[in-house]
Design a protein around this motif. Sequence first.
Motif, mmCIF file in Angstrom:
data_model
loop_
_atom_site.group_PDB
_atom_site.id
_atom_site.type_symbol
_atom_site.label_atom_id
_atom_site.label_comp_id
_atom_site.label_asym_id
_atom_site.label_seq_id
_atom_site.Cartn_x
_atom_site.Cartn_y
_atom_site.Cartn_z
ATOM 1 N N ASP A 1 0.852 -1.190 0.000
ATOM 2 C CA ASP A 1 0.000 0.000 0.000
ATOM 3 C C ASP A 1 0.891 1.245 0.000
ATOM 4 O OD1 ASP A 1 -1.848 2.016 0.460
ATOM 5 O OD2 ASP A 1 -2.813 1.015 2.155
ATOM 6 N N SER A 2 1.368 1.628 -1.179
ATOM 7 C CA SER A 2 2.323 2.737 -1.264
ATOM 8 C C SER A 2 1.701 4.054 -0.790
ATOM 9 C CB SER A 2 2.888 2.877 -2.679
ATOM 10 O OG SER A 2 1.872 3.186 -3.594
ATOM 11 N N GLU A 3 0.403 4.225 -0.961
ATOM 12 C CA GLU A 3 -0.256 5.446 -0.486
ATOM 13 C C GLU A 3 -0.155 5.546 1.044
ATOM 14 O OE1 GLU A 3 -4.740 7.286 -0.353
ATOM 15 O OE2 GLU A 3 -4.132 6.243 -2.189
ATOM 16 N N ARG A 4 -0.295 4.426 1.715
ATOM 17 C CA ARG A 4 -0.184 4.430 3.177
ATOM 18 C C ARG A 4 1.240 4.742 3.619
ATOM 19 N NH1 ARG A 4 -2.495 -0.382 7.072
ATOM 20 N NH2 ARG A 4 -2.324 0.753 9.047
ATOM 21 N N ARG B 1 -4.051 -1.928 19.599
ATOM 22 C CA ARG B 1 -3.519 -2.369 18.299
ATOM 23 C C ARG B 1 -4.389 -1.906 17.138
ATOM 24 N NH1 ARG B 1 0.817 -5.325 19.308
ATOM 25 N NH2 ARG B 1 0.905 -6.454 21.264
ATOM 26 N N ARG B 2 -3.715 -1.656 16.009
ATOM 27 C CA ARG B 2 -4.451 -1.288 14.789
ATOM 28 C C ARG B 2 -5.286 -2.488 14.360
ATOM 29 N NH1 ARG B 2 0.588 -2.523 13.354
ATOM 30 N NH2 ARG B 2 1.463 -0.492 13.784
ATOM 31 N N THR B 3 -6.388 -2.235 13.744
ATOM 32 C CA THR B 3 -7.260 -3.313 13.294
ATOM 33 C C THR B 3 -7.240 -3.465 11.780
ATOM 34 O OG1 THR B 3 -9.150 -1.806 13.272
ATOM 35 C CG2 THR B 3 -8.790 -3.119 15.283
ATOM 36 N N LYS B 4 -6.452 -2.640 11.128
ATOM 37 C CA LYS B 4 -6.391 -2.670 9.665
ATOM 38 C C LYS B 4 -4.981 -2.550 9.180
ATOM 39 C CE LYS B 4 -8.290 -0.059 5.865
ATOM 40 N NZ LYS B 4 -9.087 1.054 5.480
#
Length: 133
Positions: free
Chosen positions: A32-35, A130-133
């Motif tokens: 995910d380069s945008e992220r 924690r992140r969920t995604k």
Amino acid sequence: MKNIEFKVGIVPKTSKIIEVYDSSGINRPTKDSERITKMYANSNLIITAWMNNELIGISRSITDFCYACYLSDLAVKSEYQKQGIGKRLIELTEREIGKETALILLSAQIAMEYYPKIGFDKIDNGFIIRRTK
């Protein structure tokens, strides 16, 4: 570390950052380069390591430069690991944030033995949602 140039405040192309991450073994959302681009756009202390114009290492932090600094990423291409590049990136981070600022990080499981070797103390008083995604 001959011929390695360290730079503060340079944000490399996202594709180059992804190359370092993928080579280093760090677990980041490199598909995910945008992220990845957003991660860097919203960080305020980036330090890079270069050899012959090739990005070989990077540290990414979020800091207020007076109390706390969160070292979000530390990555060195696999072929350049164990040469002190990561340690130097951390030293430069410490230099930039100054002595009144605590340097804090979350370690990947594979690096848990690395950080104490370069001067970090293990702490037990942290928490995470924690992140969920």
